[in-house]
Scaffold this motif. Structure first.
Motif, PDB file in Angstrom:
ATOM      1  N   PRO B  22       0.615  -1.705  -0.170  1.00 29.55           N
ATOM      2  CA  PRO B  22       0.149   0.022  -0.086  1.00 29.55           C
ATOM      3  C   PRO B  22       0.938   1.257   0.056  1.00 29.55           C
ATOM      4  O   PRO B  22       0.653   2.637  -0.775  1.00 29.55           O
ATOM      5  CB  PRO B  22      -0.928  -0.156   1.427  1.00 29.55           C
ATOM      6  N   THR B  25       3.637   3.908  -3.514  1.00 34.91           N
ATOM      7  CA  THR B  25       4.394   5.483  -4.183  1.00 34.91           C
ATOM      8  C   THR B  25       4.899   6.150  -2.968  1.00 34.91           C
ATOM      9  O   THR B  25       5.902   6.830  -2.942  1.00 34.91           O
ATOM     10  CB  THR B  25       2.690   5.730  -3.795  1.00 34.91           C
ATOM     11  N   GLY B  26       4.703   5.989  -1.610  1.00 34.65           N
ATOM     12  CA  GLY B  26       5.353   6.938  -0.896  1.00 34.65           C
ATOM     13  C   GLY B  26       7.307   5.752  -1.067  1.00 34.65           C
ATOM     14  O   GLY B  26       7.895   7.615  -0.633  1.00 34.65           O
ATOM     15  N   ALA B  29       8.516   7.766  -3.973  1.00 33.74           N
ATOM     16  CA  ALA B  29       8.480   9.621  -3.674  1.00 33.74           C
ATOM     17  C   ALA B  29       9.498   9.420  -3.261  1.00 33.74           C
ATOM     18  O   ALA B  29      10.581  10.554  -3.720  1.00 33.74           O
ATOM     19  CB  ALA B  29       7.610  10.049  -2.868  1.00 33.74           C
ATOM     20  N   GLY B  49      -6.302   8.575 -10.409  1.00 31.41           N
ATOM     21  CA  GLY B  49      -5.764   8.463  -9.617  1.00 31.41           C
ATOM     22  C   GLY B  49      -4.322   9.230 -10.154  1.00 31.41           C
ATOM     23  O   GLY B  49      -3.987   8.972 -11.509  1.00 31.41           O
ATOM     24  N   MET B  50      -3.907  10.194  -9.393  1.00 31.20           N
ATOM     25  CA  MET B  50      -2.928  11.130  -9.757  1.00 31.20           C
ATOM     26  C   MET B  50      -1.759  11.580  -8.713  1.00 31.20           C
ATOM     27  O   MET B  50      -2.137  11.548  -7.061  1.00 31.20           O
ATOM     28  CB  MET B  50      -2.933  12.471 -11.220  1.00 31.20           C
ATOM     29  N   LEU B  51      -0.246  11.360  -9.101  1.00 30.76           N
ATOM     30  CA  LEU B  51       0.280  12.138  -7.779  1.00 30.76           C
ATOM     31  C   LEU B  51      -0.011  13.607  -7.521  1.00 30.76           C
ATOM     32  O   LEU B  51      -0.860  13.975  -8.457  1.00 30.76           O
ATOM     33  CB  LEU B  51       1.964  12.268  -8.820  1.00 30.76           C
ATOM     34  N   ASP B  52      -0.103  13.770  -6.546  1.00 30.53           N
ATOM     35  CA  ASP B  52      -0.642  15.198  -6.149  1.00 30.53           C
ATOM     36  C   ASP B  52       1.335  15.942  -5.873  1.00 30.53           C
ATOM     37  O   ASP B  52       1.485  15.677  -4.938  1.00 30.53           O
ATOM     38  CB  ASP B  52      -1.629  15.198  -4.552  1.00 30.53           C
ATOM     39  N   PRO B  53       1.044  16.816  -7.175  1.00 25.42           N
ATOM     40  CA  PRO B  53       2.285  17.487  -6.936  1.00 25.42           C
ATOM     41  C   PRO B  53       2.181  18.426  -5.702  1.00 25.42           C
ATOM     42  O   PRO B  53       3.865  18.245  -4.849  1.00 25.42           O
ATOM     43  CB  PRO B  53       1.849  18.740  -8.017  1.00 25.42           C
ATOM     44  N   GLY B  55       1.450  17.244  -2.572  1.00 16.56           N
ATOM     45  CA  GLY B  55       2.179  16.591  -1.321  1.00 16.56           C
ATOM     46  C   GLY B  55       3.204  16.280  -2.300  1.00 16.56           C
ATOM     47  O   GLY B  55       4.029  15.277  -0.946  1.00 16.56           O
ATOM     48  N   LEU B  56       3.880  15.944  -3.008  1.00 11.90           N
ATOM     49  CA  LEU B  56       4.596  15.459  -3.649  1.00 11.90           C
ATOM     50  C   LEU B  56       6.010  16.356  -3.427  1.00 11.90           C
ATOM     51  O   LEU B  56       7.144  15.881  -2.546  1.00 11.90           O
ATOM     52  CB  LEU B  56       4.795  15.006  -5.366  1.00 11.90           C
ATOM     53  N   PHE B  59       8.638  16.035  -0.589  1.00  8.84           N
ATOM     54  CA  PHE B  59       9.387  14.668  -1.047  1.00  8.84           C
ATOM     55  C   PHE B  59      10.470  15.756  -1.889  1.00  8.84           C
ATOM     56  O   PHE B  59      12.119  15.274  -2.034  1.00  8.84           O
ATOM     57  CB  PHE B  59       9.071  13.159  -1.416  1.00  8.84           C
ATOM     58  N   PRO B 140       2.290   1.318   5.021  1.00  9.19           N
ATOM     59  CA  PRO B 140       2.461   2.550   6.241  1.00  9.19           C
ATOM     60  C   PRO B 140       1.960   2.143   7.181  1.00  9.19           C
ATOM     61  O   PRO B 140       1.091   0.949   7.671  1.00  9.19           O
ATOM     62  CB  PRO B 140       0.439   3.525   5.962  1.00  9.19           C
ATOM     63  N   THR B 151       4.806   9.737   8.238  1.00 12.50           N
ATOM     64  CA  THR B 151       4.884   9.751   7.083  1.00 12.50           C
ATOM     65  C   THR B 151       5.573   7.641   7.769  1.00 12.50           C
ATOM     66  O   THR B 151       6.678   7.496   7.692  1.00 12.50           O
ATOM     67  CB  THR B 151       5.795   9.779   6.356  1.00 12.50           C
ATOM     68  N   MET B 153       6.435   4.242   7.948  1.00 12.53           N
ATOM     69  CA  MET B 153       6.464   2.933   7.037  1.00 12.53           C
ATOM     70  C   MET B 153       7.519   2.310   7.429  1.00 12.53           C
ATOM     71  O   MET B 153       8.386   2.313   7.725  1.00 12.53           O
ATOM     72  CB  MET B 153       6.679   3.198   5.622  1.00 12.53           C
TER      73      MET B 153
END
Lengths: 482, 196
Positions: B22, B25-26, B29, B49-53, B55-56, B59, B140, B151, B153
């Motif tokens: 799950p 993606t983290g 990133a 769904g897409m990467l949200d810049p 939130g990105l 990183f 996570p 965050t 994980m």
């Protein structure tokens, strides 16, 4: 050289009509006759009359809408054609050309032979043309509009004496006023005393008269040919092997890139047209991520497109055209500019497979609605801009998806819920963060309106971004944090 | 749980790696944050769904990322091979929707070796390819200690061709822009929740 029916001739060349024909143009909210063919004029119709009236006069009249833009293109084509007679060819109004044939007539024998050749070829092409040849531009104009023919060298105004004053390129009010004075012909006007004329009509009338007589200079301004980024290769024998086509393309590219370099432009879109012996043609289009004119770099990019072409019985003509060009100044050779070049090359290569518009990059947008806070623009041709490092009061999720509804009640986040077939129990909820809709944007979607965002951490580990809509009660999952 | 070393090994360059779970993606990133230069992120265009810049940006700089949307996995792999072989992008992230076969996995490895760039496949759970260098499982973990913006994980190597496997609890430190390794929740003094 005057084309009295350029517009209708252009249409009738494509599709001949036997009978009266008119082109109409919408003016002052009425369809008016713009151009007529010979039969329609014989019926007594004239330009500028309402089309419905013309139909009433002549029930068999057929019409089509006029297209002045394409008429202008046609005239430009004719201008290019006319450069076979002499290099100095300019435009004369919307339906005429002016040629300065000084020193070119002897190539066709003499002047009448040259005019006959022009007339013959235009007739064959389906254009009605009236050609006048005289010492001055003004006199030639008058001859073309009113009679046509050739004047003897040095004849001056004497050759025009019997032509009406309208042949002097005057406006209509001046022509009518001159007729009322009894000055109907150019000869009469030339012999009239100049001072009262100048006092009454201004210097314009005398200027036109002097230009026709050759007392005032009036040069012909040839139009420069627009740069054409196309090269062609015709083969004596048809070819069919991919390597042969690539070799031909390489030869065309060399020549095209030299032309592009001379004009300091680079190609963005290239189109390779392969004509087969059975007259069919196939096209290979290559879109480049950045303007380029290096044959060695462009040629491998064609390989994929050329391989897919069906050569049939063989290809006997190759034509390469840069359909879109961008300025690309000559640059100093160095190390500095290499990396973006390599990246653009990669984008182009991947773009030939998946489409250049499918390679995108994020650009910030001016909105606080999460799904509208960024746009994705094609990476080719856009510059990176904007700053993403704006301080945000609350964390944003790493993944954003279209809102997925969950079953929950009330304004506080649910203690347990099902999402994507998983049962999740809330361990910690942070929020709410209210995001108001943008009232200046029309949005009738199911999730328009106020949203209260919550960051939900679950015992199962997933950290989700939920929102509740107070106006249309419901809970949605919109994102997931890292 | 067997924690072999204190820090998780970084992705071996010029190889292709896989990550599932799950929090894949983290993981991607964090991998994006550790390199320099442009990145290519390949995904199929039907995927929602897409990467949200926004939130990105915690990183890495979203301006570095090129997102390519492909029609199907064949196009994805072709574009990935092209990018890996070229080597101008430091990291190629490939979203896989069906398992790679031996030939496809091997071709990606050879391309990565030729271009000296790293590939990272985001795979569905259980769809690993034998050719991969390492395979990670990321999930996570609820973090009772950190009240906001955690965050935490759990990263676990479940396959490693050139090393041992292991598991780590990590947290992205956004202020220092680095990965912090923390001890598992269950082993911390005063914690009652179980980790993992």
């Amino acid at each position: 050289m005057w084309f009295p029916r350029l517009a209708s001739d252009r249409v009738l060349r494509r599709q001949a009509v036997d009978g009266p024909f008119a082109l109409t143009l919408r003016l002052d909210n009425t369809e008016r006759v713009h151009c007529l063919n010979r039969q329609a004029e014989a019926e007594g119709l004239y330009r500028g009359m309402p089309f419905s009236e013309a139909r009433a006069f002549c029930p068999t009249l057929r019409g089509a809408p006029a297209d002045p833009a394409r008429d202008a293109v046609m005239l430009e084509t004719l201008r290019r054609w006319a450069t076979k007679y002499c290099p100095w060819v300019g435009m004369e109004g919307a339906d005429g050309l002016v040629l300065d044939i000084t020193g070119a007539a002897h190539l066709w024998g003499d002047e009448p032979a040259m005019l006959a050749d022009m007339q013959l070829r235009l007739d064959r092409a389906g254009f009605e043309a009236r050609i006048g040849l005289a010492d001055t531009r003004g006199a030639a104009w008058a001859l073309a509009r009113h009679g046509g023919g050739i004047t003897a060298p040095g004849a001056g105004l004497a050759a025009l004496a019997s032509l009406p004053v309208a042949g002097l390129r005057l406006d209509e009010a001046t022509v009518i006023a001159l007729k009322r004075l009894g000055l109907r012909t150019i000869g009469a006007l030339a012999t009239a005393p100049r001072a009262p004329l100048a006092r009454r009509f201004g210097a314009g009338l005398l200027l036109r008269l002097d230009q026709a007589a050759g007392l005032q200079p009036e040069p012909v301004t040839p139009l420069a040919d627009p740069p054409r980024h196309a090269v062609r290769l015709t083969l004596p024998d048809p070819i069919g092997l991919t390597s042969d086509v690539m070799a031909g393309t390489a030869r065309l590219l060399q020549e095209l890139c030299l032309r592009l370099k001379a004009q300091e432009v680079g190609a963005r879109v290239l189109r390779l047209t392969l004509r087969r012996v059975d007259q069919a043609s196939c096209q290979v289009e290559l879109r480049l991520a950045s303007a380029m004119r290096d044959p060695a770099r462009i040629l491998p990019l064609f390989a994929r497109g050329v391989e897919e072409v069906d050569a049939g019985f063989g290809i006997d003509q190759l034509r390469l055209e840069a359909t879109q060009v961008d300025p690309l100044p000559v640059q100093q050779i160095g190390q500095a500019a290499e990396a973006p070049d390599r990246r653009d090359n990669l984008i182009t290569r991947i773009g030939t497979r998946i489409g250049l518009d499918n390679i995108r990059r994020f650009l910030p947008a001016d909105s606080h609605i999460p799904e509208r806070s960024f746009v994705m623009m094609p990476a080719a041709g856009t510059k990176t801009c904007g700053d993403w490092q704006v301080p945000r009061p609350r964390p944003r999720p790493l993944l954003l998806f279209p809102p997925e509804p969950i079953v929950a009640q009330g304004t506080l986040p649910p203690t347990s819920f099902r999402w994507r077939r998983m049962r999740l129990t809330t361990a910690r909820a942070t929020g709410p963060e209210r995001i108001a809709p943008e009232w200046w944007v029309e949005d009738d979607g199911p999730c328009s309106g106020l949203r209260d965002y919550w960051r939900i951490e679950t015992h199962q580990g997933r950290r989700l971004w939920l929102f509740h809509m107070p106006q249309k009660p419901g809970w949605f999952v919109q994102g997931e944090f890292a | 749980m067997s924690t072999t070393t204190n820090i998780p090994p970084s992705l071996l360059p010029a190889r292709v790696h896989e990550v599932c779970g799950p929090a894949a993606t983290g993981f991607a990133a964090v991998a994006c944050a550790q390199g320099k230069g442009d990145l290519l992120w390949l995904r199929e265009d039907w995927q929602a769904g897409m990467l949200d810049p926004a939130g990105l940006s915690a990183f890495c700089d979203p301006a570095r990322i090129l997102v390519a949307r492909t029609k199907n996995q064949t196009d994805t792999l072709a574009a990935a091979e092209e990018a890996l072989r070229d080597g101008v992008v430091a990291l190629v992230v490939i979203e896989i929707t069906r398992p790679l076969d031996l030939r496809e996995g091997r071709r990606l490895q050879l391309a990565a070796k030729a271009g000296r760039s790293t590939g990272l496949c985001l795979i569905p759970e259980g769809a690993g390819s034998p050719a991969t260098e390492t395979r990670w499982h990321c999930a996570p973990v609820f973090d009772p200690a950190e009240p906001t913006d955690s965050t935490l994980m759990r990263w676990e190597i479940i396959k490693n061709k050139s090393g041992t496997i292991g598991a780590w609890h990590v947290r992205w430190n956004r202020a220092a822009h680095r990965l912090d390794v923390v001890s598992p929740v269950g082993q911390r003094p005063g914690s009652s929740a179980a980790g993992g």
